[in-house]
Design an enzyme around this catalytic site. Structure first.
Site, PDB file in Angstrom:
ATOM      1  N   ASP A 104      -1.364  25.094   5.067  1.00  0.00           N
ATOM      2  CA  ASP A 104      -0.112  25.763   4.719  1.00  0.00           C
ATOM      3  C   ASP A 104      -0.224  26.547   3.412  1.00  0.00           C
ATOM      4  OD1 ASP A 104      -0.338  23.489   3.122  1.00  0.00           O
ATOM      5  OD2 ASP A 104       1.293  22.422   4.104  1.00  0.00           O
ATOM      6  N   ASN A 121       8.550  11.807   3.074  1.00  0.00           N
ATOM      7  CA  ASN A 121       9.507  11.868   4.187  1.00  0.00           C
ATOM      8  C   ASN A 121       8.812  11.897   5.551  1.00  0.00           C
ATOM      9  OD1 ASN A 121       8.450  14.420   4.323  1.00  0.00           O
ATOM     10  ND2 ASN A 121      10.353  15.522   3.927  1.00  0.00           N
ATOM     11  N   HIS A 142       6.416  13.985   6.499  1.00  0.00           N
ATOM     12  CA  HIS A 142       5.924  15.285   6.982  1.00  0.00           C
ATOM     13  C   HIS A 142       4.386  15.328   6.979  1.00  0.00           C
ATOM     14  CE1 HIS A 142       6.060  17.439   2.752  1.00  0.00           C
ATOM     15  NE2 HIS A 142       4.923  16.807   2.921  1.00  0.00           N
ATOM     16  N   GLU A 202       8.495  19.463   8.357  1.00  0.00           N
ATOM     17  CA  GLU A 202       9.495  18.546   7.823  1.00  0.00           C
ATOM     18  C   GLU A 202      10.151  17.764   8.964  1.00  0.00           C
ATOM     19  OE1 GLU A 202       9.273  18.150   4.834  1.00  0.00           O
ATOM     20  OE2 GLU A 202       9.761  19.851   3.552  1.00  0.00           O
TER      21      GLU A 202
HETATM   22  P1  PGA Z   1       0.699  14.615  -1.985  1.00  0.00           P
HETATM   23  O1  PGA Z   1       1.412  15.437  -0.824  1.00  0.00           O
HETATM   24  O2  PGA Z   1      -0.726  14.455  -1.568  1.00  0.00           O
HETATM   25  O3  PGA Z   1       0.851  15.493  -3.199  1.00  0.00           O
HETATM   26  O4  PGA Z   1       1.407  13.315  -2.102  1.00  0.00           O
HETATM   27  C1  PGA Z   1       1.202  15.077   0.496  1.00  0.00           C
HETATM   28  C2  PGA Z   1       2.075  15.900   1.401  1.00  0.00           C
HETATM   29  O5  PGA Z   1       3.180  16.287   0.980  1.00  0.00           O
HETATM   30  O6  PGA Z   1       1.680  16.136   2.545  1.00  0.00           O
END
Ligand code: PGA
Length: 265
Positions: A67, A136, A138, A143
């Site tokens: 992304d 959450n 995702h 999301e």
């Molecule tokens: P993080 O993010 O590795 O910074 O915890 C993971 C994500 O949001 O997929």
């Protein structure tokens, strides 16, 4: 899903780097799907060390990142292109022209998704997709309530994700609320998936992903439908799992099967 639990984040990174190294040993011209975020940073650092020690080459590797923020130029310090260049690409022998990140700065961002999918197809599909997981649930920027059949497209970030990611931006700095992200279906088409999670803040998302129902409310739960997903997590991220003894038992049995019958990778 294969669930591997290690004591801490350092051990998770080592195991993840072992996994990626094994993939490149098996297929030096692998197509890797890569993730940004804080979780894989230590894994990338470990891969860089292995490269510098002469034991790992990315010379034939092609990559696709999950992304990118909409509205950030590639050279913006918070863009995921900058993140990848800094944490991995600039420190290994990869051909930068074979590294792909969705163009969040395209004149028409709506056209980016279908073109990105076509480029993945032309490369022969993704051999190994590395993932983190959001608090959450995702995966990439899919999301909660994202279609389980989604493909690369523009996605609106939730307030939770916006807050989680605000730590990377200066106060008052423009922080995008839109991203271009591979879809859940795009991710499910990778031949193999490696999901990493560390820290107590991920414990609920991890238990929902592994032991919950398959639901768009927890996009990572879609990985239950994937044939070859390995989840490497630390104790804190594993703290809400209820079937831990079983996961350990499965790994013991798999070792025995490998020792007896060989490694099918
Ligand atoms: P993080 O993010 O590795 O910074 O915890 C993971 C994500 O949001 O997929």
């Amino acid at each position: 899903m294969e669930i591997i639990i290690h004591a801490d984040a350092t051990q998770v990174a080592t195991r993840a780097a072992d996994f990626i190294t094994a993939q490149l040993g098996h297929k030096p011209d692998s197509v890797l799907g890569l993730a940004t975020g804080s979780t894989p940073v230590a894994t990338y650092a470990d891969l860089v060390r292995r490269h510098q020690a002469g034991s790992l080459s990315f010379a034939q590797v092609t990559t696709f990142n999950l992304d990118e923020y909409v509205g950030l130029p590639p050279d913006h310090p918070q863009s995921y292109r900058s993140f990848m260049n800094k944490n991995l690409f600039d420190q290994v022998d990869i051909d930068l022209s074979r590294t792909h990140v969705p163009d969040g700065n395209a004149e028409n961002p709506v056209e980016v998704g279908p073109a990105y999918e076509a480029t993945i197809d032309a490369a022969g599909g993704i051999d190994l997709q590395v993932l983190g997981i959001g608090t959450n649930g995702h995966i990439a920027f899919n999301e909660p309530t994202s279609s389980l059949g989604s493909r690369t497209r523009i996605k609106t970030l939730t307030e939770q994700t916006f807050k989680d990611n605000s730590r990377s931006f200066e106060a008052g700095e423009f922080q995008p609320r839109l991203a271009i992200t591979m879809g859940i279906q795009t991710i499910l088409e990778a031949r193999r998936i490696l999901l990493l999670a560390t820290g107590a803040s991920k414990a609920q998302a991890v238990v929902d992903m592994v032991e919950g129902a398959i639901t768009a409310s927890c996009p990572a739960s879609a990985l239950q439908m994937h044939e070859k997903t390995t989840v490497i997590i630390d104790e804190a991220a594993a703290s809400k799992l209820t079937l831990r003894p079983y996961y350990t038992w499965v790994l013991d049995q798999q070792d025995q099967i490998r020792d007896t019958f060989g490694n099918p990778w």
